[in-house]
Design an enzyme around this catalytic site. Structure first.
Site, PDB file in Angstrom:
ATOM      1  CG  ASP A  88      33.810  43.424  35.753  1.00  0.00           C
ATOM      2  OD1 ASP A  88      33.968  44.668  36.540  1.00  0.00           O
ATOM      3  OD2 ASP A  88      34.012  42.373  36.274  1.00  0.00           O
ATOM      4  CG  HIS A 116      38.310  42.253  41.368  1.00  0.00           C
ATOM      5  ND1 HIS A 116      37.184  41.325  41.610  1.00  0.00           N
ATOM      6  CD2 HIS A 116      37.772  43.313  41.307  1.00  0.00           C
ATOM      7  CE1 HIS A 116      36.415  41.657  41.521  1.00  0.00           C
ATOM      8  NE2 HIS A 116      36.377  43.147  41.531  1.00  0.00           N
ATOM      9  CE  LYS A 174      27.403  42.398  39.171  1.00  0.00           C
ATOM     10  NZ  LYS A 174      27.803  43.695  39.867  1.00  0.00           N
ATOM     11  CG  ASP A 203      29.419  46.996  41.399  1.00  0.00           C
ATOM     12  OD1 ASP A 203      28.813  46.321  40.372  1.00  0.00           O
ATOM     13  OD2 ASP A 203      30.674  47.292  41.385  1.00  0.00           O
TER      14      ASP A 203
END
Length: 507
Positions: free
Chosen positions: A255, A185, A172, A72
């Site tokens: 993801d 998350h 993304k 990332d």
């Protein structure tokens, strides 16, 4: 093991890119790489310094040249290679504020050159989300902006710049995380838009990424009600938009599968099978150290067995798994050839003025100059003599970690000040009152800071400077003596803010 069983297992390995713990390739990961593992995902805890990262990635590629080392690396607050000191590259929103595609392309190319030199193959960038929801808790400054046309042109510039730098790009979070109010998350967001708005806002930057030749598209763990109850990562109806409507024929990557949005309801193994069946090619497993806290080896081997069992039980078509594995292998082989080309990543692509500029200029200065162009200053900048530097944010974003720390540390170092915690300010004020003087207060806020809190507002009203790194405007009526806006965090933006405070004439 029969030949068919061996081929099946090789395909199951090829679609996996797990994380791992440590600063060297663990024995189990090296073993699986030699057997065909698709790649590994780097996180901050895997990074010690430049030499160590180079040695780590070299070991991955020695085990399997086609394996993808992924990270990332968005610039701004989201970085893994530079997690200790902060990214030397501005984040997307700052680049959107500047709105110079040549600058964005130069920044992306510089980032690509740096990652290529470190042996990183894939940067999980650009963020193609249109951040149309001001209260979005997870995207914010990671997006180029709230306008799909602006986001699109900078998504294209980033894809092109990363390619010129020698690394793969990954747009993304499809079909768009920008108008949600939930961090995937932590829970399952809902992208509550109709088909027309989806097509004219969310999908526009992804369509531009496809036209620009993006290598990978990463799914978002979010529900699009018109396409059913399954999150996009597990939903063939949503992924068909990418394949059929946008014409993307590259690698679709999930993801992280350890994120609560899918892991809480389906678990990692079930999510992996459903994602592959829906049309995903590469499974990003996630971070086993934070916030996962699970055994990476056990988890990875369990995922392999779950995929094999799904094929044998006819829950996952054998041909679908093979198709996914072949896409990942082809991408890995292409990047291995690129990595072996001495001309790649040198910033010298034919006909690229951007490349020449990145080659002749210190790479980090490119990022710093770009960040400086985004900075705005409102109000007089008076002399800051040994300020007390305090971050107002009490929470952090899992995607980026403690994003304010780099900014406060940099500002303190550059202004000759000292860092204090928010809870210390009462004690500091008390000592200052007894002494009859007070060190100037330099506050740092972001979009995680609750600037509607009366106590924080009182601090803002008496501070010498507020450096606001978020994209949201301050609450109405809240006017610090001096407001510096950077539109993002990270080292480049922190240095730009410090320059604005120390280089401007005293008024």
């Amino acid at each position: 093991m029969t030949e068919d069983d061996a081929d099946l297992r090789a395909d199951a390995l090829a679609v996996l890119a797990p994380g791992f713990v440590g600063t060297q390739v663990p024995g189990w990961a090296g073993e699986l790489l030699e057997q065909g593992l698709g790649g590994l995902w780097l996180f901050g805890h895997n990074v010690q310094d430049e030499a160590q990262v180079c040695a780590l990635t070299a070991a991955v590629h020695a085990a399997r040249p086609e394996a993808l080392v992924c990270a990332d690396e968005e610039g701004g607050t989201v970085t893994r290679v530079h997690h200790r000191d902060g990214s030397p590259w501005p984040g997307a929103w700052a680049l959107g504020v500047v709105d110079d595609v040549g600058t964005t392309r130069a920044v992306a190319q510089g980032l690509g050159v740096q990652l290529h030199a470190a042996g990183v193959d894939l940067a999980a960038a650009p963020v193609a989300d249109v951040n149309s929801e001001p209260d979005n808790p997870v995207i914010g400054a990671r997006s180029f902006g709230a306008d799909p046309a602006l986001v699109s042109r900078h998504v294209r510039a980033t894809v092109e710049g990363l390619r010129e730098g020698g690394v793969l790009s990954c747009a993304k979070h499809f079909p768009g995380h920008g108008s949600t109010r939930v961090d995937s998350h932590l829970d399952l967001p809902v992208l509550d838009v109709d088909a027309d708005l989806l097509a004219t806002r969310e999908l526009v930057p992804f369509a531009e990424a496809v036209r620009a030749g993006v290598d990978v598209v990463m799914t978002g763990h979010l529900v699009v009600p018109e396409h059913g109850e399954l999150p996009a990562t597990l939903n063939s109806s949503v992924l068909n938009l990418l394949r059929d409507d946008l014409g993307f024929d590259g690698v679709i990557c999930t993801d992280a599968l350890d994120m609560a949005a899918v892991a809480r309801t389906y678990g990692r193994e079930r999510s992996a099978v459903l994602a592959l069946a829906a049309g995903v090619d590469l499974l990003c497993v996630g971070n086993p150290a934070f916030p996962g806290d699970y055994d990476a080896e056990e988890d990875t081997r369990g995922l392999v067995e779950a995929v094999l069992a799904a094929v044998r039980d006819e829950q996952l078509p054998r041909q679908r798994l093979h198709q996914a594995a072949e896409r990942v292998r082809a991408l890995g082989a292409r990047q291995a050839a690129n990595r072996a080309d001495p001309r790649s990543g040198a910033g010298a692509r034919a006909g690229s003025g951007v490349g020449a500029r990145a080659e002749k200029t210190d790479l980090h200065q490119v990022g710093r100059d770009a960040a400086a162009r985004a900075v705005t200053v409102t109000g007089p900048v008076n002399t800051l003599d040994a300020p007390v530097v305090v971050a107002l944010s009490r929470t952090m974003n899992i995607a980026s970690g403690a994003r304010a720390q780099v900014v406060v540390d940099t500002l303190a170092a550059r202004t000759g000040g000292r860092v204090a915690e928010l809870g210390e300010l009462g004690e500091v004020s008390g000592r200052a009152d007894q002494a009859g003087s007070m060190d100037p207060l330099l506050l740092v806020s972001d979009d995680q800071s609750d600037l509607h809190d009366p106590d924080l507002q009182a601090l803002v009203r008496r501070c010498a400077v507020l450096v606001h790194t978020g994209v949201r405007d301050l609450p109405a009526g809240l006017h610090p003596a001096c407001l510096v806006r950077t539109f993002g965090g990270g080292l480049a933006s922190a240095l730009a803010a410090a320059d604005a405070l120390t280089a401007r004439p005293v008024t």
